[in-house]
Design a protein around this motif. Structure first.
Motif, PDB file in Angstrom:
ATOM      1  N   LEU A  89       5.902   1.773  10.081  1.00  0.00           N
ATOM      2  CA  LEU A  89       5.617   2.818   9.090  1.00  0.00           C
ATOM      3  C   LEU A  89       5.800   4.193   9.711  1.00  0.00           C
ATOM      4  N   GLU A  90       5.353   4.353  10.953  1.00  0.00           N
ATOM      5  CA  GLU A  90       5.518   5.626  11.652  1.00  0.00           C
ATOM      6  C   GLU A  90       6.998   5.923  11.873  1.00  0.00           C
ATOM      7  N   ILE A  92       9.323  14.341   3.117  1.00  0.00           N
ATOM      8  CA  ILE A  92       8.597  13.075   3.244  1.00  0.00           C
ATOM      9  C   ILE A  92       7.112  13.354   3.155  1.00  0.00           C
ATOM     10  N   VAL A  93       6.485  12.762   2.140  1.00  0.00           N
ATOM     11  CA  VAL A  93       5.059  13.004   1.912  1.00  0.00           C
ATOM     12  C   VAL A  93       4.213  11.747   2.119  1.00  0.00           C
ATOM     13  N   GLY A  94       4.849  10.631   2.346  1.00  0.00           N
ATOM     14  CA  GLY A  94       4.084   9.382   2.534  1.00  0.00           C
ATOM     15  C   GLY A  94       5.017   8.208   2.838  1.00  0.00           C
ATOM     16  N   VAL A  95       4.435   7.000   2.805  1.00  0.00           N
ATOM     17  CA  VAL A  95       5.199   5.806   3.110  1.00  0.00           C
ATOM     18  C   VAL A  95       4.619   4.634   2.321  1.00  0.00           C
ATOM     19  N   THR A  96       5.511   3.816   1.786  1.00  0.00           N
ATOM     20  CA  THR A  96       5.084   2.588   1.117  1.00  0.00           C
ATOM     21  C   THR A  96       5.200   1.429   2.102  1.00  0.00           C
ATOM     22  N   GLU A  97       4.115   0.672   2.204  1.00  0.00           N
ATOM     23  CA  GLU A  97       4.070  -0.451   3.150  1.00  0.00           C
ATOM     24  C   GLU A  97       4.088  -1.770   2.368  1.00  0.00           C
ATOM     25  N   VAL A  98       4.967  -2.674   2.806  1.00  0.00           N
ATOM     26  CA  VAL A  98       4.990  -4.034   2.273  1.00  0.00           C
ATOM     27  C   VAL A  98       4.764  -4.999   3.452  1.00  0.00           C
ATOM     28  N   MET A  99       3.739  -5.896   3.318  1.00  0.00           N
ATOM     29  CA  MET A  99       3.392  -6.827   4.399  1.00  0.00           C
ATOM     30  C   MET A  99       3.500  -8.269   3.908  1.00  0.00           C
ATOM     31  N   TRP A 100       4.149  -9.116   4.733  1.00  0.00           N
ATOM     32  CA  TRP A 100       4.219 -10.546   4.444  1.00  0.00           C
ATOM     33  C   TRP A 100       3.464 -11.303   5.536  1.00  0.00           C
ATOM     34  N   ASP A 101       2.694 -12.265   5.152  1.00  0.00           N
ATOM     35  CA  ASP A 101       2.034 -13.135   6.130  1.00  0.00           C
ATOM     36  C   ASP A 101       3.054 -14.194   6.561  1.00  0.00           C
ATOM     37  N   ILE A 102       3.498 -14.119   7.812  1.00  0.00           N
ATOM     38  CA  ILE A 102       4.536 -15.047   8.313  1.00  0.00           C
ATOM     39  C   ILE A 102       3.956 -16.023   9.351  1.00  0.00           C
ATOM     40  N   THR A 103       2.626 -16.157   9.332  1.00  0.00           N
ATOM     41  CA  THR A 103       1.997 -17.028  10.328  1.00  0.00           C
ATOM     42  C   THR A 103       2.534 -18.455  10.252  1.00  0.00           C
ATOM     43  N   GLU A 154       0.133 -13.492  11.946  1.00  0.00           N
ATOM     44  CA  GLU A 154       1.338 -12.689  12.207  1.00  0.00           C
ATOM     45  C   GLU A 154       1.902 -12.179  10.886  1.00  0.00           C
ATOM     46  N   TRP A 155       2.378 -10.914  10.933  1.00  0.00           N
ATOM     47  CA  TRP A 155       2.844 -10.246   9.717  1.00  0.00           C
ATOM     48  C   TRP A 155       4.199  -9.596   9.970  1.00  0.00           C
ATOM     49  N   ARG A 156       5.006  -9.607   8.899  1.00  0.00           N
ATOM     50  CA  ARG A 156       6.224  -8.801   8.912  1.00  0.00           C
ATOM     51  C   ARG A 156       5.969  -7.596   8.009  1.00  0.00           C
ATOM     52  N   ILE A 157       6.223  -6.412   8.546  1.00  0.00           N
ATOM     53  CA  ILE A 157       5.934  -5.159   7.829  1.00  0.00           C
ATOM     54  C   ILE A 157       7.227  -4.397   7.603  1.00  0.00           C
ATOM     55  N   ARG A 158       7.349  -3.894   6.374  1.00  0.00           N
ATOM     56  CA  ARG A 158       8.499  -3.052   6.050  1.00  0.00           C
ATOM     57  C   ARG A 158       7.971  -1.719   5.494  1.00  0.00           C
ATOM     58  N   GLY A 159       8.463  -0.606   6.031  1.00  0.00           N
ATOM     59  CA  GLY A 159       8.019   0.722   5.590  1.00  0.00           C
ATOM     60  C   GLY A 159       9.144   1.486   4.910  1.00  0.00           C
ATOM     61  N   TYR A 160       8.823   2.091   3.740  1.00  0.00           N
ATOM     62  CA  TYR A 160       9.801   2.872   2.981  1.00  0.00           C
ATOM     63  C   TYR A 160       9.295   4.315   2.870  1.00  0.00           C
ATOM     64  N   PRO A 161      10.029   5.291   3.374  1.00  0.00           N
ATOM     65  CA  PRO A 161       9.566   6.679   3.269  1.00  0.00           C
ATOM     66  C   PRO A 161       9.550   7.151   1.806  1.00  0.00           C
ATOM     67  N   VAL A 162       8.531   7.969   1.434  1.00  0.00           N
ATOM     68  CA  VAL A 162       8.396   8.515   0.071  1.00  0.00           C
ATOM     69  C   VAL A 162       8.604  10.035   0.143  1.00  0.00           C
ATOM     70  N   ARG A 163       9.465  10.571  -0.728  1.00  0.00           N
ATOM     71  CA  ARG A 163       9.798  11.996  -0.712  1.00  0.00           C
ATOM     72  C   ARG A 163       9.329  12.672  -2.011  1.00  0.00           C
ATOM     73  N   ASP A 164       9.052  13.982  -1.907  1.00  0.00           N
ATOM     74  CA  ASP A 164       8.694  14.757  -3.113  1.00  0.00           C
ATOM     75  C   ASP A 164       9.961  15.311  -3.735  1.00  0.00           C
ATOM     76  N   THR A 211       0.847  -1.199   0.000  1.00  0.00           N
ATOM     77  CA  THR A 211       0.000   0.000   0.000  1.00  0.00           C
ATOM     78  C   THR A 211       0.876   1.241   0.000  1.00  0.00           C
ATOM     79  N   TYR A 212       0.276   2.340  -0.516  1.00  0.00           N
ATOM     80  CA  TYR A 212       0.943   3.650  -0.420  1.00  0.00           C
ATOM     81  C   TYR A 212       0.060   4.517   0.455  1.00  0.00           C
TER      82      TYR A 212
END
Length: 546
Positions: free
Chosen positions: A71-72, A107-118, A92-102, A24-25
């Motif tokens: 993400l925060e 920093i104007v947002g963040v890209t979220e990548v989630m993996w289901d690690i259950t 259970e999920w592993r989340i990785r957040g990448y800051p997005v810049r203009d 997600t963005y």
């Protein structure tokens, strides 16, 4: 240009939609601005229903950010961040957040990548359980390849061989346990297993600190696809204590069988001796001192008495003798017997006694207990031909179930322990296994009868106790006799002496029942000559008919 940009966006969107990860963005307030197909399908909502809503509302059913949200952290630090969270449905999920810049680097947002690690977490947990069982097992577990090189070993293996893990993994079996042991006992069975067969068996192995142990091994071949058999997994169990218990049970059963046989033979033989010695005594009683063959009769009686003594010992071993138990202090019996022992063992053997104060009373036949002490003292004396020390000791002991489970004959409760310890030549395990058997002796021909210790065994058993032996060659021997403690006051009655004249009959009637005809006739005659009127029968039916 716009067409190119539009086309590029479509390609990127298609690529992101093809991924199984949720992507997600979001803006800096964590409102979803865009989501891929995996994200939409994970919550079963349309994309339009996701856009504009906070991520924590959608996936966590919460009104505020998750604690430690990566993400925060990515928004605040300006650097990619990663973390793990658990959603309300338990996944259970592993989340990785990448800051997005203009274009201005804001920093104007963040890209979220989630993996289901259950499933991954579950697999990790299962692996932890297996590893815990693997490392916590008391069995020695290891795996080797076809070159006999250790791939993995558990803690028990390292403990038995006194090696750190880095001195085992990557080394061959021969390097770890020794070339001779490997070649003679281990390699033949491993080679059979590497041919594709599970192999089981028992081995006696000497370990660095534990000494000789009886081990039961199981080898299982390991396979890997087209490679075929790649090695084996081994489970090796220490059965030393189990084997010792099995040996004790077998020995107990053997002693019971020997006792029954000895008792049966002794009973029949005793009947014959009663007739032989009885009629011999009658003849000696009636014949004059000057009778020509009187000395011959005396020799017959002497031999009969010796045979009777032998039979009595066999009856003691088989627990068929009649006891006359009294509640008494064992210390008093030992103190009285010790005076005789000093003459019996000789001046070159030092006698010491350590008698416990407030010793619990026991219900025993004092004459038989004296026999135990004398027999064990004589046995100790013969084990110290050059002199030494003989120690008699008493103590109160309480045995619990945990202690008793290691020795089949033991039972929980309170006991009085009499131990007799010598500094003699000692015995090996093979001799200890046979010392209580009738006629077994390590002495030379003509020395002893081999019945001394078997008599001790029978007397102790008849008193519902047991005897334990510990000995090593050159280190002396200790015999411990355990007798049940008794919880009533001691007998203080003195025995009344009755003269033989008081046993003379005056015509009283006696009903005599005896199944051995020779014994019946002899007893009937003796009673008749002593003034009794005797009616005899060979069984209960005949007796009731009289």
């Amino acid at each position: 240009m716009e067409k190119v940009i539009k086309s590029t966006e479509q390609v990127i969107g298609a690529v992101l939609d093809s991924l199984s990860e949720i992507i997600t963005y979001q803006d800096i307030e964590h409102r979803v601005l865009w989501a891929n197909r995996a994200a939409v399908e994970s919550v079963d909502l349309a994309l339009e229903q996701l856009v504009g809503r906070h991520c924590y509302e959608i996936w966590h059913q919460s009104e505020e950010l998750c604690m430690g949200c990566p993400l925060e952290k990515a928004i605040k630090t300006g650097k990619p961040q990663e973390g793990e969270i658990t959603t309300p449905d338990g996944r259970e999920w592993r989340i990785r957040g990448y800051p997005v810049r203009d274009v201005n680097n804001n920093i104007v947002g963040v890209t979220e990548v989630m993996w289901d690690i259950t499933e991954h977490k579950q697999a990790e947990e299962e692996l932890r359980k297996y590893m815990k069982a693997f490392e916590g097992s008391e069995d020695l577990i290891f795996a080797v390849d076809r070159q006999y090189v250790y791939l993995v070993v558990n803690g028990a293996f390292l403990k038995y061989w006194c090696r750190p893990r880095n001195q085992v993994i990557g080394r061959t079996i021969a390097e770890v346990i020794g070339e001779d042991l490997f070649e003679s006992k281990v390699k033949p069975n491993i080679d059979r297993c590497l041919q594709g067969k599970s192999v089981r068996g028992d081995l006696e192995i000497e370990y660095p600190k534990l000494g000789k142990r009886h081990m039961r091994f199981s080898y299982f071949p390991t396979k890997s696809g087209d490679e075929g058999i790649t090695g084996l997994v081994a489970i090796v169990r220490d059965i030393t204590e189990r084997k010792r218990l099995e040996d004790q049970l077998r020995q107990t059963a053997k002693m019971e069988a020997i006792g029954q046989l000895a008792g049966g033979v002794a009973h029949d033989f005793n009947n014959l001796l009663t007739i032989i010695t009885g009629y011999t005594e009658l003849l000696l009683h009636h014949l004059d001192e000057s009778f020509l063959y009187r000395k011959d009769l005396e020799e017959i009686k002497k031999a009969g008495d010796q045979a009777t003594s032998l039979v009595r010992r066999l009856l003691a071993f088989s627990r068929r003798q009649v006891l006359q138990p009294k509640v008494l202090d064992l210390n008093i019996v030992i103190s009285g017997t010790a005076k005789m022992l000093r003459r019996l063992i000789g001046e070159d053997i030092e006698l010491e006694t350590f008698l416990a104060t407030q010793l619990a009373p026991v219900k025993v036949d004092p004459t038989q207990i004296e026999q135990i002490i004398i027999n064990l003292a004589v046995n100790a004396r013969d084990a110290m031909p050059q002199g030494g020390k003989l120690t008699l000791r008493t103590e109160n002991v309480t045995l619990d179930e945990d202690f008793c489970r290691w020795i089949p004959e033991l039972r929980p409760g309170r006991f009085v322990c009499l131990s007799i310890e010598d500094t003699g030549v000692g015995m090996d395990k093979e001799i200890i296994q046979h010392i209580f058997e009738p006629f077994f002796t390590t002495k030379g021909p003509g020395v002893g009868t081999g019945l001394g210790l078997s008599v001790v065994y029978g007397i102790v058993k008849q008193h519902e106790g047991w005897i334990d032996v510990s000995s090593k060659p050159g280190q002396g021997s200790t015999f411990k006799v355990y007798l049940p403690a008794f919880s009533v006051k001691l007998d203080d009655k003195t025995e009344e002496r009755i003269s033989l004249q008081e046993f003379q009959g005056r015509g009283e009637r006696i009903l005599l029942v005896e199944d051995e005809k020779g014994v019946l006739e002899f007893t009937k005659r003796v009673l008749g000559e002593n003034g009794y009127t005797v009616s005899s029968a060979t069984n209960a039916k005949e007796a009731l008919d009289i």
